[in-house]
Design a protein around this motif. Structure first.
Motif, PDB file in Angstrom:
ATOM      1  N   PRO A  65       0.803  -1.229   0.000  1.00 48.85           N
ATOM      2  CA  PRO A  65       0.000   0.000   0.000  1.00 48.85           C
ATOM      3  C   PRO A  65       0.831   1.273   0.000  1.00 48.85           C
ATOM      4  O   PRO A  65       0.393   2.297  -0.546  1.00 48.85           O
ATOM      5  N   SER A  71      -1.108   7.376  -1.539  1.00 49.77           N
ATOM      6  CA  SER A  71      -1.169   6.750  -0.216  1.00 49.77           C
ATOM      7  C   SER A  71      -0.696   7.707   0.864  1.00 49.77           C
ATOM      8  O   SER A  71      -0.108   8.766   0.595  1.00 49.77           O
ATOM      9  N   TYR A  98      -4.010  -3.183  -4.001  1.00 47.94           N
ATOM     10  CA  TYR A  98      -3.790  -2.228  -2.906  1.00 47.94           C
ATOM     11  C   TYR A  98      -4.099  -0.773  -3.272  1.00 47.94           C
ATOM     12  O   TYR A  98      -3.740   0.146  -2.529  1.00 47.94           O
ATOM     13  N   GLU A 102      -5.881   0.558   3.151  1.00 51.76           N
ATOM     14  CA  GLU A 102      -5.330   1.183   4.361  1.00 51.76           C
ATOM     15  C   GLU A 102      -5.627   2.676   4.439  1.00 51.76           C
ATOM     16  O   GLU A 102      -4.733   3.514   4.511  1.00 51.76           O
ATOM     17  N   ARG A 103      -6.920   2.987   4.440  1.00 54.82           N
ATOM     18  CA  ARG A 103      -7.354   4.358   4.687  1.00 54.82           C
ATOM     19  C   ARG A 103      -8.047   4.387   6.040  1.00 54.82           C
ATOM     20  O   ARG A 103      -8.987   3.642   6.284  1.00 54.82           O
ATOM     21  N   ASN A 104      -7.587   5.276   6.901  1.00 54.56           N
ATOM     22  CA  ASN A 104      -8.197   5.450   8.221  1.00 54.56           C
ATOM     23  C   ASN A 104      -7.920   6.858   8.695  1.00 54.56           C
ATOM     24  O   ASN A 104      -7.054   7.094   9.527  1.00 54.56           O
ATOM     25  N   TYR A 128      -8.700  -2.992   4.463  1.00 55.45           N
ATOM     26  CA  TYR A 128      -8.381  -2.198   5.653  1.00 55.45           C
ATOM     27  C   TYR A 128      -8.625  -0.713   5.413  1.00 55.45           C
ATOM     28  O   TYR A 128      -7.886   0.149   5.872  1.00 55.45           O
ATOM     29  N   ASN A 129      -9.692  -0.446   4.673  1.00 58.24           N
ATOM     30  CA  ASN A 129     -10.135   0.922   4.419  1.00 58.24           C
ATOM     31  C   ASN A 129     -11.250   1.215   5.409  1.00 58.24           C
ATOM     32  O   ASN A 129     -12.420   0.948   5.140  1.00 58.24           O
TER      33      ASN A 129
END
Length: 204
Positions: A65, A71, A98, A102-104, A128-129
């Protein structure tokens, strides 16, 4: 609604700033920019930050990612956390591994609009968004990779336009492969429809 670019691929000024400071770089046949859109009024502006991705053909597959140009690792926390809308333009056919994982931001949800031309989605494309609450998939989809929605704990809706010609269809927030009646992906509000014969690995 007027849009003001704050970063544009292959453009002097802000483009050079991102190239030198933020890790902004060419991505083959794909171009991208971040624009601000005032959804308020002139006297009381309120901005959405839009990541707009354009081009034709497949998006690059990434092995991590952090390699993705938009990113957190490449943009930095301040700019990354401002993005609350992502639009992928018509003509793009593949969403890379990817690409939106992985967005938080912990500040807002994010909406991701995919074009009708997308026929494949790579592994962990949305994994994992934690900002993703719903996702509409294109009817032209022919392939979807592993763990695409893994760890998406806020996801409550998966939809797809109805088409008898599609390899997949969506029902009750489940993505189902038509030929095998295999449930490929679901979310926390999914109700497994009658007729489903198998549940794929990593479906939930």
């Amino acid at each position: 609604v007027p849009a003001m670019p704050i970063a544009r691929h292959r453009e002097a000024g802000w483009g050079e700033y991102f190239a030198e400071i933020k890790g902004y770089r060419p991505v083959g046949n794909i171009s991208w920019e971040i624009v601000t859109v005032n959804i308020g009024s002139e006297s009381r502006p309120r901005f959405n930050y839009l990541l707009h991705i354009t081009g034709s053909g497949p998006m690059e597959d990434y092995t991590d990612p952090d390699e993705v140009p938009w990113s957190l690792a490449q943009l930095g926390e301040t700019d990354f956390n401002k993005i609350n809308q992502i639009i992928v333009g018509e003509g793009i056919t593949h969403i890379g591994d990817y690409a939106f994982a992985e967005r938080n931001s912990s500040k807002s949800s994010v909406s991701i609009t995919l074009p009708s031309t997308v026929t494949s989605i790579g592994q962990q494309a949305f994994a994992y968004n934690l900002d993703l609450k719903s996702q509409k998939l294109p009817a032209a989809l022919r392939y979807i990779g592993d763990d695409v929605f893994a760890g998406d704990t806020a996801l409550t809706s998966i939809t797809m336009p109805a088409s008898d010609q599609s390899r997949f269809y969506a029902k009750d927030s489940c993505l189902i492969e038509r030929g095998t009646q295999t449930l490929r992906y679901g979310c926390k509000t999914s109700v497994i429809p009658e007729g489903v014969k198998a549940i794929g690995d990593g479906a939930f």
